[in-house]
Design a protein around this motif. Structure first.
Motif, PDB file in Angstrom:
ATOM      1  N   VAL A  47       0.814  -1.220   0.000  1.00 40.86           N
ATOM      2  CA  VAL A  47       0.000   0.000   0.000  1.00 40.86           C
ATOM      3  C   VAL A  47       0.854   1.279   0.000  1.00 40.86           C
ATOM      4  CG1 VAL A  47      -2.069  -1.029   0.985  1.00 40.86           C
ATOM      5  CG2 VAL A  47      -0.299  -0.155   2.510  1.00 40.86           C
ATOM      6  N   GLN A  48       2.119   1.138  -0.389  1.00 37.18           N
ATOM      7  CA  GLN A  48       2.978   2.331  -0.470  1.00 37.18           C
ATOM      8  C   GLN A  48       2.393   3.367  -1.453  1.00 37.18           C
ATOM      9  OE1 GLN A  48       7.055   1.286  -1.451  1.00 37.18           O
ATOM     10  NE2 GLN A  48       7.570   3.463  -1.622  1.00 37.18           N
ATOM     11  N   GLY A  49       1.678   2.901  -2.444  1.00 36.11           N
ATOM     12  CA  GLY A  49       1.087   3.800  -3.443  1.00 36.11           C
ATOM     13  C   GLY A  49      -0.346   4.189  -3.122  1.00 36.11           C
ATOM     14  N   LEU A  50      -0.769   3.971  -1.867  1.00 41.25           N
ATOM     15  CA  LEU A  50      -2.129   4.353  -1.470  1.00 41.25           C
ATOM     16  C   LEU A  50      -2.100   5.763  -0.876  1.00 41.25           C
ATOM     17  CD1 LEU A  50      -5.114   3.675  -0.892  1.00 41.25           C
ATOM     18  CD2 LEU A  50      -4.383   2.669   1.268  1.00 41.25           C
ATOM     19  N   GLU A  51      -2.749   6.687  -1.531  1.00 43.99           N
ATOM     20  CA  GLU A  51      -2.765   8.075  -1.051  1.00 43.99           C
ATOM     21  C   GLU A  51      -4.003   8.330  -0.212  1.00 43.99           C
ATOM     22  OE1 GLU A  51      -0.871  10.180  -4.934  1.00 43.99           O
ATOM     23  OE2 GLU A  51      -2.479  11.286  -3.940  1.00 43.99           O
ATOM     24  N   VAL A  52      -3.814   8.876   0.997  1.00 45.50           N
ATOM     25  CA  VAL A  52      -4.962   9.254   1.821  1.00 45.50           C
ATOM     26  C   VAL A  52      -5.114  10.763   1.708  1.00 45.50           C
ATOM     27  CG1 VAL A  52      -5.981   9.227   4.121  1.00 45.50           C
ATOM     28  CG2 VAL A  52      -4.515   7.334   3.402  1.00 45.50           C
ATOM     29  N   ARG A  53      -6.271  11.223   1.244  1.00 45.99           N
ATOM     30  CA  ARG A  53      -6.540  12.658   1.079  1.00 45.99           C
ATOM     31  C   ARG A  53      -7.602  13.066   2.103  1.00 45.99           C
ATOM     32  NH1 ARG A  53      -6.804  12.569  -5.584  1.00 45.99           N
ATOM     33  NH2 ARG A  53      -4.660  11.851  -5.869  1.00 45.99           N
ATOM     34  N   PRO A  54      -7.162  13.607   3.243  1.00 43.57           N
ATOM     35  CA  PRO A  54      -8.084  13.850   4.362  1.00 43.57           C
ATOM     36  C   PRO A  54      -9.260  14.757   3.995  1.00 43.57           C
ATOM     37  CG  PRO A  54      -5.805  14.126   5.059  1.00 43.57           C
ATOM     38  CD  PRO A  54      -5.770  13.962   3.572  1.00 43.57           C
ATOM     39  N   GLY A  55      -9.059  15.710   3.063  1.00 40.68           N
ATOM     40  CA  GLY A  55     -10.147  16.636   2.739  1.00 40.68           C
ATOM     41  C   GLY A  55     -11.087  16.111   1.663  1.00 40.68           C
ATOM     42  N   SER A  56     -10.870  14.899   1.190  1.00 39.04           N
ATOM     43  CA  SER A  56     -11.680  14.359   0.083  1.00 39.04           C
ATOM     44  C   SER A  56     -12.530  13.189   0.548  1.00 39.04           C
ATOM     45  CB  SER A  56     -10.762  13.866  -1.039  1.00 39.04           C
ATOM     46  OG  SER A  56      -9.908  14.891  -1.456  1.00 39.04           O
ATOM     47  N   LYS A  57     -13.409  12.756  -0.367  1.00 38.74           N
ATOM     48  CA  LYS A  57     -14.274  11.600  -0.065  1.00 38.74           C
ATOM     49  C   LYS A  57     -13.802  10.397  -0.864  1.00 38.74           C
ATOM     50  CE  LYS A  57     -18.165  13.144   2.059  1.00 38.74           C
ATOM     51  NZ  LYS A  57     -18.949  12.916   3.017  1.00 38.74           N
ATOM     52  N   THR A  58     -13.866   9.255  -0.250  1.00 39.89           N
ATOM     53  CA  THR A  58     -13.558   7.998  -0.945  1.00 39.89           C
ATOM     54  C   THR A  58     -14.648   7.727  -1.981  1.00 39.89           C
ATOM     55  OG1 THR A  58     -12.601   7.198   1.114  1.00 39.89           O
ATOM     56  CG2 THR A  58     -13.083   5.531  -0.555  1.00 39.89           C
ATOM     57  N   PHE A  99     -26.167   4.082  -6.649  1.00 38.28           N
ATOM     58  CA  PHE A  99     -25.495   5.388  -6.683  1.00 38.28           C
ATOM     59  C   PHE A  99     -24.010   5.186  -6.957  1.00 38.28           C
ATOM     60  CE2 PHE A  99     -25.423   3.970  -2.263  1.00 38.28           C
ATOM     61  CZ  PHE A  99     -24.097   4.156  -1.921  1.00 38.28           C
ATOM     62  N   THR A 100     -23.408   6.214  -7.540  1.00 35.33           N
ATOM     63  CA  THR A 100     -21.961   6.244  -7.750  1.00 35.33           C
ATOM     64  C   THR A 100     -21.501   7.634  -7.333  1.00 35.33           C
ATOM     65  OG1 THR A 100     -22.113   4.753  -9.664  1.00 35.33           O
ATOM     66  CG2 THR A 100     -20.114   6.048  -9.492  1.00 35.33           C
ATOM     67  N   GLU A 101     -20.706   7.705  -6.269  1.00 36.32           N
ATOM     68  CA  GLU A 101     -20.161   9.009  -5.845  1.00 36.32           C
ATOM     69  C   GLU A 101     -18.658   8.983  -6.105  1.00 36.32           C
ATOM     70  OE1 GLU A 101     -23.530   9.152  -2.303  1.00 36.32           O
ATOM     71  OE2 GLU A 101     -21.403   9.132  -1.774  1.00 36.32           O
ATOM     72  N   LEU A 102     -18.233   9.718  -7.122  1.00 37.54           N
ATOM     73  CA  LEU A 102     -16.853   9.570  -7.605  1.00 37.54           C
ATOM     74  C   LEU A 102     -15.808   9.987  -6.566  1.00 37.54           C
ATOM     75  CD1 LEU A 102     -17.126  10.636 -11.354  1.00 37.54           C
ATOM     76  CD2 LEU A 102     -16.962   8.332 -10.402  1.00 37.54           C
ATOM     77  N   GLY A 103     -16.076  11.038  -5.795  1.00 36.16           N
ATOM     78  CA  GLY A 103     -15.105  11.469  -4.777  1.00 36.16           C
ATOM     79  C   GLY A 103     -13.712  11.618  -5.375  1.00 36.16           C
ATOM     80  N   VAL A 104     -12.722  10.944  -4.807  1.00 39.99           N
ATOM     81  CA  VAL A 104     -11.329  11.084  -5.256  1.00 39.99           C
ATOM     82  C   VAL A 104     -11.128  10.673  -6.717  1.00 39.99           C
ATOM     83  CG1 VAL A 104     -10.211  10.869  -3.005  1.00 39.99           C
ATOM     84  CG2 VAL A 104     -10.747   8.813  -4.323  1.00 39.99           C
TER      85      VAL A 104
END
Ligand code: AMP
Length: 314
Positions: free
Chosen positions: A68-79, A97-102
């Motif tokens: 998971v080294q290439g897993l980016e966590v973006r705190p201000g965004s939605k999964t 539903f499909t919520e694109l988020g990041v």
């Protein structure tokens, strides 16, 4: 094995005749990586938002071979979040539903340490993002993509540009029909080859799959199961089993990770289909990735042996 995948990490809400799973770990990249991880390490390039909980992280950690080294966590965004409902036949599903988020933001960048990846899988996400990842790996041996209705409808030009650059495409029969306007899955798979790839696999749920290849055709039934609990992720797990078997050498005659030429040979790809079908058969036995988290490579090999008895011809 230097296998890399990009795609969605999803928070899924799924309804089936067996019940409902709410905000569980899902996503195309996730199912792919978990499935392929039985064959060796898998590098993941994906992003999640601040709503990706410790429980979701924990569910991913059940697969120690997923890097998971290439897993980016973006705190201000939605999964990315997705909801689906399966009909009683368990083959047809309705997207709720499909919520694109990041997925609607800038794509994640692959870490420097991933640069030597030889086998690239572009799991379901926006085709422009899939193409962007491909550019990081000019020396790859094999690049394969998946797609779905949403992108065929809304990003067809990007998808066509991607198809000119990949070696293979995986999609289901409905998606193939939408892409090339052809109802017969064999004819549809062959038409896809005109768009660029060397091979195209059209999956038909419980009815198995057909593969059109520049050297010929292959077909395989699904692994026969008496009970399917949740089909979500079957396609991505199929791809993970297939690519894991190719990248690790399990689908090669020599047992070694293949050269580009070996990876693209009809025989290698045909052998890899059985791995895909077997790994997918575990995924659908539970919600989310729960069944995959409970098995090991031995269980896959046992099912492969049983499968080869079931499909014996001649
Ligand atoms: P499958 O059942 O193999 O088609 O994959 C289902 C998974 O794909 C779910 O876990 C969803 O989170 C994810 N998914 C659904 N729609 C999309 C989409 N448009 N782009 C990327 N991933 C998606």
């Amino acid at each position: 094995m230097t296998l890399i995948v990009t795609g969605s990490i999803g928070i899924d809400t799924v309804h089936t005749p067996f019940g409902k799973a709410e905000r569980v770990l899902g996503g195309s990249c996730t199912y792919f990586a978990a499935a392929a991880s039985f064959y060796g390490p898998v590098r993941m390039v994906a992003a999640v938002g601040g709503d990706f909980t410790d429980e979701h992280h924990g569910a991913l950690k059940r697969f120690p071979n997923v890097c998971v080294q290439g897993l980016e966590v973006r705190p201000g965004s939605k999964t990315f979040a997705w909801g689906g409902r399966y009909l009683d036949n368990m083959n047809d599903r309705e997207t709720l539903f499909t919520e694109l988020g990041v997925l609607a933001e800038d794509p994640p960048t692959p870490p420097e340490a991933y640069r030597d990846s030889r086998y690239v899988f572009l799991a379901n996400t926006h085709p422009a993002v899939q193409r962007e990842l491909l550019e990081h790996f000019p020396d790859r041996a094999l690049a394969v993509a998946d797609t779905m209705n949403l992108w065929i409808d809304t990003a067809r030009d990007d998808l066509l540009a991607l198809l000119a650059e990949v070696d293979g495409l995986l999609l289901n029969d409905e998606e193939a029909r939408l892409l090339v306007e052809e109802r017969n899955p064999i004819t549809a798979a062959k038409r896809i080859l005109d768009l660029g790839p060397t091979f195209a696999v059209v999956k038909k749920g419980e009815h198995g799959c057909v593969m059109a290849h520049r050297e010929g055709l292959a077909a395989l039934p699904a692994y026969p199961l008496e009970q399917v609990v949740d089909p979500t992720g079957a396609g991505d797990s199929f791809a993970g089993g297939m690519m894991g078997a190719i990248a690790s050498g399990a689908a090669s005659e020599s047992g070694q990770p293949p050269t580009r030429q070996e990876a693209l040979a009809l025989e290698t790809l045909q052998r890899s289909l059985a791995h895909g079908a077997v790994v997918a058969s575990f995924t659908v036995e539970s919600f989310s990735l729960d069944r995959l988290a409970a098995i090991d490579r031995g269980a896959i090999d046992d099912r492969l042996a049983r499968f080869s008895q079931v499909v014996r011809v001649g």
